[in-house]
Write a protein that holds these residues in place. Structure first.
Motif, short mmCIF file in Angstrom:
data_model
loop_
_atom_site.label_atom_id
_atom_site.label_comp_id
_atom_site.label_asym_id
_atom_site.label_seq_id
_atom_site.Cartn_x
_atom_site.Cartn_y
_atom_site.Cartn_z
N GLN A 12 0.84 -1.21 0.00
CA GLN A 12 0.00 0.00 0.00
C GLN A 12 0.87 1.26 0.00
O GLN A 12 0.63 2.19 -0.77
CB GLN A 12 -0.90 0.00 1.24
CG GLN A 12 -1.97 -1.08 1.26
CD GLN A 12 -3.22 -0.69 0.47
OE1 GLN A 12 -3.18 0.24 -0.33
NE2 GLN A 12 -4.32 -1.39 0.69
N GLY B 79 2.84 1.55 -3.30
CA GLY B 79 1.97 1.97 -4.39
C GLY B 79 1.63 3.44 -4.32
O GLY B 79 1.55 4.13 -5.35
N SER B 80 1.42 3.95 -3.12
CA SER B 80 1.11 5.37 -2.97
C SER B 80 2.29 6.24 -3.40
O SER B 80 2.11 7.27 -4.07
CB SER B 80 0.75 5.67 -1.51
OG SER B 80 0.51 7.04 -1.31
N THR C 200 4.61 5.38 -5.54
CA THR C 200 4.73 5.22 -7.00
C THR C 200 3.76 6.15 -7.72
O THR C 200 4.12 6.82 -8.71
CB THR C 200 4.46 3.76 -7.40
OG1 THR C 200 5.38 2.91 -6.73
CG2 THR C 200 4.59 3.58 -8.89
N THR C 201 2.53 6.20 -7.25
CA THR C 201 1.52 7.04 -7.89
C THR C 201 1.82 8.53 -7.70
O THR C 201 1.72 9.32 -8.65
CB THR C 201 0.14 6.72 -7.31
OG1 THR C 201 -0.15 5.34 -7.50
CG2 THR C 201 -0.94 7.57 -7.98
N GLY C 202 2.19 8.92 -6.53
CA GLY C 202 2.37 10.34 -6.23
C GLY C 202 3.66 10.94 -6.75
O GLY C 202 3.75 12.16 -6.92
N SER D 149 5.33 10.08 -9.71
CA SER D 149 5.50 9.53 -11.06
C SER D 149 5.71 10.61 -12.11
O SER D 149 5.90 10.30 -13.28
CB SER D 149 4.28 8.67 -11.43
OG SER D 149 3.10 9.47 -11.38
N GLU D 150 5.65 11.88 -11.71
CA GLU D 150 5.79 12.96 -12.69
C GLU D 150 6.88 13.92 -12.24
O GLU D 150 7.15 14.07 -11.04
CB GLU D 150 4.46 13.72 -12.83
CG GLU D 150 3.32 12.86 -13.36
CD GLU D 150 2.02 13.64 -13.50
OE1 GLU D 150 2.03 14.84 -13.12
OE2 GLU D 150 1.03 13.07 -13.95
N THR E 261 10.11 12.70 -9.93
CA THR E 261 9.94 11.31 -10.35
C THR E 261 11.00 10.42 -9.72
O THR E 261 12.19 10.72 -9.76
CB THR E 261 10.04 11.20 -11.88
OG1 THR E 261 9.12 12.11 -12.48
CG2 THR E 261 9.74 9.79 -12.34
N ASN F 44 10.80 3.18 -9.59
CA ASN F 44 10.19 2.15 -8.76
C ASN F 44 11.05 0.90 -8.79
O ASN F 44 11.17 0.24 -9.81
CB ASN F 44 8.78 1.85 -9.28
CG ASN F 44 8.08 0.75 -8.48
OD1 ASN F 44 8.60 0.28 -7.47
ND2 ASN F 44 6.92 0.34 -8.95
N GLN G 164 2.92 11.18 0.55
CA GLN G 164 2.56 9.94 -0.13
C GLN G 164 2.67 8.73 0.82
O GLN G 164 1.85 7.82 0.75
CB GLN G 164 3.46 9.73 -1.35
CG GLN G 164 3.25 10.76 -2.45
CD GLN G 164 1.79 10.88 -2.86
OE1 GLN G 164 1.21 11.96 -2.84
NE2 GLN G 164 1.17 9.76 -3.21
N GLU H 80 -4.46 4.41 3.40
CA GLU H 80 -5.15 3.40 2.60
C GLU H 80 -5.11 2.04 3.29
O GLU H 80 -6.10 1.29 3.28
CB GLU H 80 -4.49 3.32 1.22
CG GLU H 80 -4.70 4.56 0.36
CD GLU H 80 -3.88 4.51 -0.92
OE1 GLU H 80 -3.29 3.44 -1.20
OE2 GLU H 80 -3.81 5.53 -1.62
#
Length: 652
Positions: A571, A574-575, A577-579, A581-582, A586, A589, A636, A643
């Motif tokens: 969890q 993943g958070s 990685t999502t937050g 990623s830009e 960046t 992962n 994040q 989550e």
């Protein structure tokens, strides 16, 4: 023939004795040359032996004094000859024998003085360590002064380590240390290469109501064994650990009264001359684990006791009890409460400061007696209006206000999935321990004028702020300043604070500057070479020792939170990685992995370790120096924890 020979022998003996002991004092000038001195020395020794074996000759103290005069004259004739230390040694022996025969204190004093003269006047002589040992034995057995006796034995250990009395002196010192709490010489405990005693250092401990961690540090690897003593009468179960070929300084042998939670007292002592025993007096022991960690060597004892029976629940009967035979005017039974009129108070409404007797109302079909754990006791009155669940708990706090929807869904029959008791009661994540790695004398990884210990401390403080805002949880930092904490202490902090989650923060490094990214770990065995390398670096040990740790973990892991730790790691990872990623933050992962990290061993809760980035990579290092990136990463991580909290408390 035999009679004539015997007569000649007696005549010779009388002539010899007269020349040696019954003549007036001889001046030094009477001895001519080395051979003449040696002959007189042999005559003096012969007379000494006659004093010991002839009852008639030895009965006179005057004869003993004449025997002493024989050796004294030889010494004075040539005080720097090869026979001089031997004469002094024989004088010490003769006077000590005279003391034992006649009990004159002056003879004992003379014996000690002459023995000491051997070492003082002829240091390094082969008889010096024998003389020192004799002094120590006299002081111990006749003067009853163990402290001064130990000083004499210690001189042998320090000044004559190659002498023939070293073994006897060390044995005496070990016994004196055990019986009279006299410290051993440093040389007996500091050189592990010489197979000397291992020094046991002061015990450290952490204790709560149902958990205790005790850490025993030693100066080097040593063998140990443990034994659990069963309860006898009013005395509770006791756990003791014996460290073989070990020693503990007298100043650390006093019992440590604790009376704090599970652990009541720690007793440490020199059980035998070469065995240290540590006894844990504990209120109750339900389970314990003992394992050792290398470099520096220490033994960790985790003891768990009978947990307090909290939270305490009381479940009312689903219908009122039958009324007694009606009197002339029986009272009306209370009208049952309609399900839709009963509202559920969720755990997210219970603050960290909630009182123990906070009441949580529940719908009739939400909790049944069969769903209440056996260890939960009835401790609150039952209301007449309907079923009431009383929750005595002020630690757990849910992160999301979702329990009402779950209860209504259940009541409406829209799902057949059964909720766990924790979900029904809204029990969530109440206490989180954040562990900024390294600190103090341990800087961690360093590159580009940055230190790992500083970065993770900043990250830990920001993460704590986000978690308090996002989850209203109690957040504890293992360190909030630049201080050093042993790895085993960090987990103990989490356990003694009854934490629900343990998050350890670290920065990675690699010999290649091209390696970059973040990765998340949970505790488990591993065969991955790179994961083992990371664990070895964070554990401050070698990969060889890490492979040895696999055997230790195989037993420890049986009761660990591997499954929940895996979910938490996924969890959070993943958070992140999502937050992130830009651009401009960046991060690559590198995945969720498993490895044997010391800092996670023995954690009673889901525990993970995050390697935030590579300080050895220029791009990652630039991000780590940016406060905005630190805040974003903390946000994040907090989101991932939220989550996870939602998934275990409110998901269907």
């Amino acid at each position: 023939m035999n009679i004539r020979f015997f007569s000649i022998f007696l005549t010779f003996c009388f002539l010899f004795l007269g020349s040696v002991s019954l003549c007036p004092a001889t001046s030094p000038s009477d001895y001519n040359g080395k051979s003449d001195l040696q002959a007189h020395y042999q005559k003096a020794k012969f007379f000494y032996n006659q004093l010991k074996t002839s009852e008639k000759l030895g009965a006179s103290r005057g004869n003993w004094l004449k025997g002493a005069g024989n050796f004294r004259r030889i010494y004075l004739a040539e005080p720097k000859s090869e026979l001089a230390p031997a004469c002094l040694f024989m004088l010490g022996r003769l006077y000590y024998d005279a003391f034992k025969k006649f009990g004159e204190g002056i003879d004992l004093g003379e014996a000690i003085s002459y023995y000491r003269d051997v070492d003082t006047l002829f240091p390094g002589n082969t008889l010096s360590d024998d003389a020192l040992y004799a002094v120590g034995a006299i002081l111990l057995e006749e003067v009853h002064d163990p402290t001064r006796a130990a000083e004499s034995f210690a001189r042998i250990v320090s000044d004559y380590p190659e002498g023939d009395m070293i073994s006897k002196a060390e044995t005496r010192l070990k016994v004196l240390s055990q019986e009279f709490a006299i410290p051993l010489p440093e040389s007996m405990i500091s050189n592990t290469q010489m197979m000397n005693l291992t020094n046991v250092l002061p015990v450290k401990y952490w204790s709560s109501e149902d958990y205790t961690r005790v850490v025993v540090r030693t100066s080097g690897p040593t063998t140990y064994r443990e034994e659990l003593l069963e309860k006898v009468g009013h005395q509770p179960r006791r756990l003791y650990i014996d460290f073989q070929n070990s020693y503990i300084e007298p100043r650390f042998r006093s019992p440590i009264p604790i009376e704090d939670g599970l652990l009541k007292r720690v007793r440490t002592g020199q059980f035998s001359p070469d065995t240290v025993r540590i006894v844990l007096d504990i209120e109750s022991i339900s389970d314990y684990k003992i394992f050792s960690l290398p470099d520096p060597f220490r033994v960790v004892i985790d003891v768990r006791g009978q947990a307090k029976k909290t939270p305490t629940l009381t479940v009312a009967p689903l219908s009122p009890p039958p009324a007694p035979p009606p009197p002339p005017a029986p009272p009306e039974p209370p009208e049952p409460q309609k399900p839709e009129e009963t509202k559920t108070r969720v755990a997210s409404e219970i603050s960290a400061e909630a009182e123990p007797d906070d009441v949580v109302e529940s719908k009739p079909d939400q909790v049944t007696p069969q769903e209440v754990p056996a260890e939960v006791s009835t401790a609150a009155p039952v209301a007449e209006q309907g079923p009431i669940v009383v929750l005595r708990e002020n630690r757990k706090i849910a992160g999301y206000n979702q329990t009402n929807e779950i209860a209504e869904t259940q009541a409406d029959g829209k799902t057949s999935q059964k909720l766990s008791l924790a979900q029904q009661l809204g029990l969530g994540i109440g206490t989180i321990v954040i562990d900024p790695g390294h600190g103090g004398k341990d800087p961690g990884a360093m590159a580009f004028d940055m230190k790992e210990k500083d970065i993770v401390l900043k990250m830990g403080k920001r993460l704590a702020e986000h978690l308090r805002n996002d989850l209203s949880a109690t957040v504890i930092l293992t360190r909030d300043s630049d201080q050093f904490l042993p790895l085993e202490e960090r987990t103990a902090i989490a356990n003694t604070n009854a934490a629900d989650l343990f998050i350890s923060l670290h920065i990675n490094a690699h010999p290649s500057p091209d390696i970059r990214g973040f990765e998340t770990y949970f505790l488990n065995l591993s065969t991955n070479a790179e994961a083992m390398r990371v664990a070895a670096r964070e554990n401050a040990t070698t990969t060889h020792q890490m492979s040895d740790l696999q055997d230790i973990l195989s037993d420890i892991m049986k009761n660990s939170k591997i499954h929940e730790s895996t979910r938490l790691a996924e969890q959070v990872h993943g958070s992140i990685t999502t937050g992130l990623s830009e651009p401009p933050f960046t991060l690559k992962n590198m995945g969720v992995k498993q490895a044997p990290f010391y800092v996670l061993i023995g954690a009673d809760m889901p525990a993970i370790l995050i390697e935030l980035a590579f300080i050895s990579n220029p791009d990652d290092a630039k991000k780590l120096g940016d406060d905005e990136f630190i805040d974003k990463m903390a946000q994040q991580i907090s989101g991932g924890i939220s989550e996870y909290a939602y998934s275990i408390t409110a998901s269907l």
